[in-house]
Design a protein around this motif. Structure first.
Motif, PDB file in Angstrom:
ATOM      1  N   GLU A 296     -15.716  45.259  60.407  1.00  0.00           N
ATOM      2  CA  GLU A 296     -16.315  45.253  59.080  1.00  0.00           C
ATOM      3  C   GLU A 296     -16.894  46.647  58.868  1.00  0.00           C
ATOM      4  O   GLU A 296     -17.468  47.233  59.786  1.00  0.00           O
TER       5      GLU A 296
ATOM      6  N   GLU B 113     -11.916  43.232  65.633  1.00  0.00           N
ATOM      7  CA  GLU B 113     -12.450  42.687  64.386  1.00  0.00           C
ATOM      8  C   GLU B 113     -13.438  43.679  63.775  1.00  0.00           C
ATOM      9  O   GLU B 113     -14.475  43.965  64.352  1.00  0.00           O
TER      10      GLU B 113
ATOM     11  N   GLN C 152     -13.497  43.510  55.630  1.00  0.00           N
ATOM     12  CA  GLN C 152     -13.281  43.012  56.979  1.00  0.00           C
ATOM     13  C   GLN C 152     -11.788  42.965  57.256  1.00  0.00           C
ATOM     14  O   GLN C 152     -10.994  42.660  56.358  1.00  0.00           O
TER      15      GLN C 152
ATOM     16  N   HIS D  77      -8.622  42.694  60.742  1.00  0.00           N
ATOM     17  CA  HIS D  77      -8.230  42.763  62.147  1.00  0.00           C
ATOM     18  C   HIS D  77      -7.387  44.005  62.324  1.00  0.00           C
ATOM     19  O   HIS D  77      -6.350  44.164  61.669  1.00  0.00           O
TER      20      HIS D  77
ATOM     21  N   PRO E   7     -17.141  42.538  68.677  1.00  0.00           N
ATOM     22  CA  PRO E   7     -16.171  42.438  67.575  1.00  0.00           C
ATOM     23  C   PRO E   7     -15.118  43.541  67.578  1.00  0.00           C
ATOM     24  O   PRO E   7     -13.901  43.253  67.533  1.00  0.00           O
TER      25      PRO E   7
END
Length: 403
Positions: free
Chosen positions: A288, A286, A294, A296, A281
């Protein structure tokens, strides 16, 4: 995989053939070793007459010692490690070092513990209050006394009004041991490279309070480093190595599928030995944070970006020396520009990049604005080093950088 051009392969023929064909190359179990792993295992080194034997190291100090002794020919290295050895503030003696190329920008984070999360210390402001009001000092880990993680941690804490040398304790922990130390309660937070920040979040052991790209967007991070003696004795080998790693760096960023396959490769036992779910991720940008957020990240880890990542900017090397000066690792100002020109292998890199058709910036300096609003452009390093309100006292004992 891209097939090297005839121009590129011309460097490995005849008198330009590598002086040494089999190289022992060190790395640490971090996502940003990716271009070395890809170069060694996916056929990017062989066309240049090289075999890369990758040697995973247990700590940055161990990597440093093997690099200086010649047991390792080259290594995935912290920027600040190379410059500390050059300046004689890390290891047993000063050694002339070389930065062959940048390996990545961005992609590190600062995480805080679940205990701080449960105490609602989840913002920089809450951390600043806690650091100044608690009877017990917090303990933060970084990976090497002069390394990038120490410098990001110190810079970020100082930008929030927390003195990293006076208000908290700072300890050294190897990257792959960070999560275990956090889980055991031995530390309250850490600054390290991926995948260990994502892994801590994944295991519910705390949260990411800041990414390093939020401290300095597109900041320098790991480099391909070696001794200057290695470059002088093996210039063709060094150039071929740069070309192989450049090709691998470009390959990783060609598309998202290449990033995904790289995450899978890195997850193997010989490399990061951790689930791809903790690597992929953040390699894709990406995030979190463990607090329910969360996003990008548009400044996530970069390996190439048209060569901007890989160019050994003089100003990048100089910045680390300004921070050594700021935090008392250096008692006097070095000749910042002269040292950087000695370490950064601009000519060799330019030869490699030109052969591959990769653009080389017109200047060896770049300008950036950091989290505290300060502009760094390399024009006045001594003045920049003196410009911070939080710094080591002039009469303080120098930090120990030899661990």
């Amino acid at each position: 995989m891209n097939t090297p051009s005839n121009d590129a392969l011309a460097w490995v023929a005849g008198s330009d053939a590598p002086e040494k064909n089999v190289l022992d190359v060190g790395f640490m179990a971090l996502t940003d070793c990716a271009s070395l792993v890809v170069a060694a295992t996916q056929g990017f080194a062989q066309p240049y007459g090289l075999t890369l034997n990758l040697k995973r190291q247990s700590s940055w100090a161990n990597l440093r010692d093997k690099l200086v002794s010649g047991e390792l020919d080259a290594a995935h290295s912290l920027y600040g490690l190379i410059y500390a050895v050059q300046l004689g503030i890390s290891g047993n003696t000063a050694t002339d070092m070389a930065v062959l190329m940048g390996m990545n920008q961005n992609g590190q984070s600062i995480n805080l513990s679940r205990a701080l999360q449960d105490a609602n210390v989840t913002t920089p402001e809450a951390l600043e209050r806690h650091a100044h009001q608690s009877r017990t000092q917090l303990t933060f880990a970084q990976t090497f006394p002069t390394g990038t993680h120490a410098m990001w941690l110190y810079y970020w804490l100082a930008s929030q009004g927390v003195h990293p040398l006076n208000d908290v304790n700072s300890v050294v922990v190897p990257p792959s041991q960070m999560v275990a130390h956090l889980q055991a309660g031995r530390i309250d937070g850490f600054c390290v490279g991926e995948p260990w920040c994502a892994s801590a979040v994944h295991q519910g052991l705390g949260f990411t309070v800041a990414t390093t790209q939020a401290i300095w967007p597109d900041h320098p991070e790991k480099v391909l480093g070696c001794t200057r003696e290695f470059v002088e004795q093996n210039p063709n080998t060094a150039r071929a190595l740069v070309m192989a790693v450049l090709e691998a760096s470009r390959f990783i960023e060609q598309n998202q599928e290449n990033r995904r396959s790289t995450a899978q490769l890195l997850s193997g036992r010989d490399y990061l030995d951790t689930p791809a779910a903790c690597i992929e991720p953040r390699l894709l940008g990406e995030y979190e944070d463990g607090l329910g957020n969360q996003w990008h990240d548009h400044h996530a880890v970069r390996f190439h970006h048209g060569g901007e990542v890989n160019w050994p900017w003089l100003s990048d090397g100089m910045w680390f020396m300004t921070q050594f000066r700021r935090w008392g690792l250096l008692r006097e100002d070095p000749d910042y520009l002269a040292v950087a020109r000695h370490v950064q292998q601009l000519e060799l890199y330019t030869q490699a990049a030109n052969a591959l058709g990769i653009a080389v910036p017109a200047s060896a300096m770049r300008s950036s604005q950091l989290i505290d609003g300060k502009i760094w452009d390399g024009s006045d390093p001594a003045g920049y080093a003196r410009s911070f309100s939080l710094h080591a006292r002039a009469d303080s004992t120098p930090l120990h950088a030899s661990r």
